[in-house]
Design a protein around this motif. Sequence first.
Motif, PDB file in Angstrom:
ATOM      1  N   ASP A  66       0.844  -1.192   0.000  1.00  0.00           N
ATOM      2  CA  ASP A  66       0.000   0.000   0.000  1.00  0.00           C
ATOM      3  C   ASP A  66       0.890   1.258   0.000  1.00  0.00           C
ATOM      4  O   ASP A  66       0.663   2.206  -0.761  1.00  0.00           O
ATOM      5  N   TYR A  67       1.913   1.232   0.844  1.00  0.00           N
ATOM      6  CA  TYR A  67       2.833   2.377   0.938  1.00  0.00           C
ATOM      7  C   TYR A  67       3.552   2.610  -0.401  1.00  0.00           C
ATOM      8  O   TYR A  67       3.617   3.731  -0.915  1.00  0.00           O
ATOM      9  N   ILE A  68       4.072   1.526  -0.966  1.00  0.00           N
ATOM     10  CA  ILE A  68       4.856   1.674  -2.216  1.00  0.00           C
ATOM     11  C   ILE A  68       3.980   2.182  -3.359  1.00  0.00           C
ATOM     12  O   ILE A  68       4.345   3.096  -4.090  1.00  0.00           O
ATOM     13  N   LEU A  69       2.794   1.580  -3.493  1.00  0.00           N
ATOM     14  CA  LEU A  69       1.965   1.897  -4.661  1.00  0.00           C
ATOM     15  C   LEU A  69       1.216   3.220  -4.517  1.00  0.00           C
ATOM     16  O   LEU A  69       1.019   3.936  -5.490  1.00  0.00           O
ATOM     17  N   ARG A  70       0.779   3.549  -3.264  1.00  0.00           N
ATOM     18  CA  ARG A  70      -0.116   4.693  -3.115  1.00  0.00           C
ATOM     19  C   ARG A  70       0.485   5.867  -2.364  1.00  0.00           C
ATOM     20  O   ARG A  70       0.023   6.991  -2.528  1.00  0.00           O
ATOM     21  N   VAL A  71       1.500   5.634  -1.553  1.00  0.00           N
ATOM     22  CA  VAL A  71       2.093   6.763  -0.821  1.00  0.00           C
ATOM     23  C   VAL A  71       3.328   7.252  -1.594  1.00  0.00           C
ATOM     24  O   VAL A  71       3.358   8.363  -2.089  1.00  0.00           O
ATOM     25  N   GLU A  72       4.322   6.382  -1.738  1.00  0.00           N
ATOM     26  CA  GLU A  72       5.523   6.829  -2.467  1.00  0.00           C
ATOM     27  C   GLU A  72       5.291   6.821  -3.973  1.00  0.00           C
ATOM     28  O   GLU A  72       5.705   7.748  -4.659  1.00  0.00           O
ATOM     29  N   THR A  73       4.642   5.823  -4.474  1.00  0.00           N
ATOM     30  CA  THR A  73       4.411   5.466  -5.895  1.00  0.00           C
ATOM     31  C   THR A  73       5.671   4.806  -6.479  1.00  0.00           C
ATOM     32  O   THR A  73       6.789   5.159  -6.133  1.00  0.00           O
ATOM     33  N   LEU A  74       5.422   3.867  -7.368  1.00  0.00           N
ATOM     34  CA  LEU A  74       6.534   3.115  -7.967  1.00  0.00           C
ATOM     35  C   LEU A  74       7.486   4.032  -8.734  1.00  0.00           C
ATOM     36  O   LEU A  74       8.701   3.891  -8.637  1.00  0.00           O
ATOM     37  N   GLU A  75       6.914   4.983  -9.477  1.00  0.00           N
ATOM     38  CA  GLU A  75       7.761   5.852 -10.304  1.00  0.00           C
ATOM     39  C   GLU A  75       8.732   6.635  -9.427  1.00  0.00           C
ATOM     40  O   GLU A  75       9.926   6.730  -9.717  1.00  0.00           O
TER      41      GLU A  75
END
Length: 364
Positions: A251-260
């Motif tokens: 959740d953190y990677i995809l929606r908080v930091e974002t993959l890009e």
Amino acid sequence: MSNFFVPGPTWVRPENLQEMARPMIGHRGAEFRELYARIAADLKPLFATAQDAFVVTATGTALLEAALVNCVPRRLLVTTCGAFSERWFLIAESLGLEVDKLSVEWGQAIDPEDLAEHLSSRRTHYDAVTITHNETSTGVTNDLAALARVVREESPDTLVLVDAVSSLAGIPVLVDDWGLDVCVASVQKGLALPPGIALAAVSAQALARATKMPYRGTYFDFLNYKTHADDGGVPSTPSIPHFYALAAQLDYILRVETLEARFRRHVTMRDTTIARTSKFAKLASDRAHASATVSALAPVRPPDELRAAMKQRGYTLGGGYGKWKETTFRIGHMGDISLESLNAMLDVLDEVAIGGREAPGEGR
Ligand code: PLP
């Protein structure tokens, strides 16, 4: 702030450690199904796949073995450029497979043209080719897209088995676009979780191959994982604390930091590491393929001395690996390490390597 720069396991955010302290739940109940559903949905964008992805309670090595057990009846080509890509070869030999190797010098990347030449010039048909996306021992990132394309073009029914253990979530991995059949990752690297579970994206073509393999064992049988995943769970009792942490971290990677943004941060960390160590250490690998998650450096001062001096100042760096053990050290700049933490560590490393100032107690 992190003071831990080993290329896996890597620093874990306290929030994720907290997730692992949640009360236990049964793995056949509604709560686990709900947790599993969230993870399964988020693994698709992480791997950039619309196909299956499984979570297994084991480390990445187990899934490298599983990839071979499920997908390779007889002949395998292993591409090697360091200690971890060599691991595929050792596992394949232990399974009694017929294995060929396409190798380059440590520090270099596999050349797609060499792979094309190898595949087209041999009469041998390979059931699969292995590619290690990011060679952690040397800090080299292979051009996975190009290498997979070569296999697809030269030999469409040869499966592409990928070790993305130290690249996933730090360096782009596009399973469907690049035509990868099995793509394995451990969570203690780019995903920045404690070690103990591993992930595999598995294509329809790989699952079809598994149906033709008469003996796939039990624990790592992909078809068994597929049956249970379709029913919202896993075949046997999983490490439930890891599943909590994985759900939160995805959740953190995809929606908080974002993959890009995460990929950009890793590139910046690599460039910063190489630039700021250049006065006292040589990048041991080819700069054009320098990894965004780990750098192997050959310092002027003996690497073990440098690491010991850093340890005295509270920083843990990675040692050299395999035949580069004596000559290099490694900086893991992967996972959730911030640029700020990295720069703080590099300030101290600079002082230790060039300033030569002794830490309290050192050398007395
Ligand atoms: N492959 C690569 C590229 C690695 O860096 C590692 C571990 O460092 C492995 C495989 C083995 O992974 P695990 O220790 O999770 O089994």
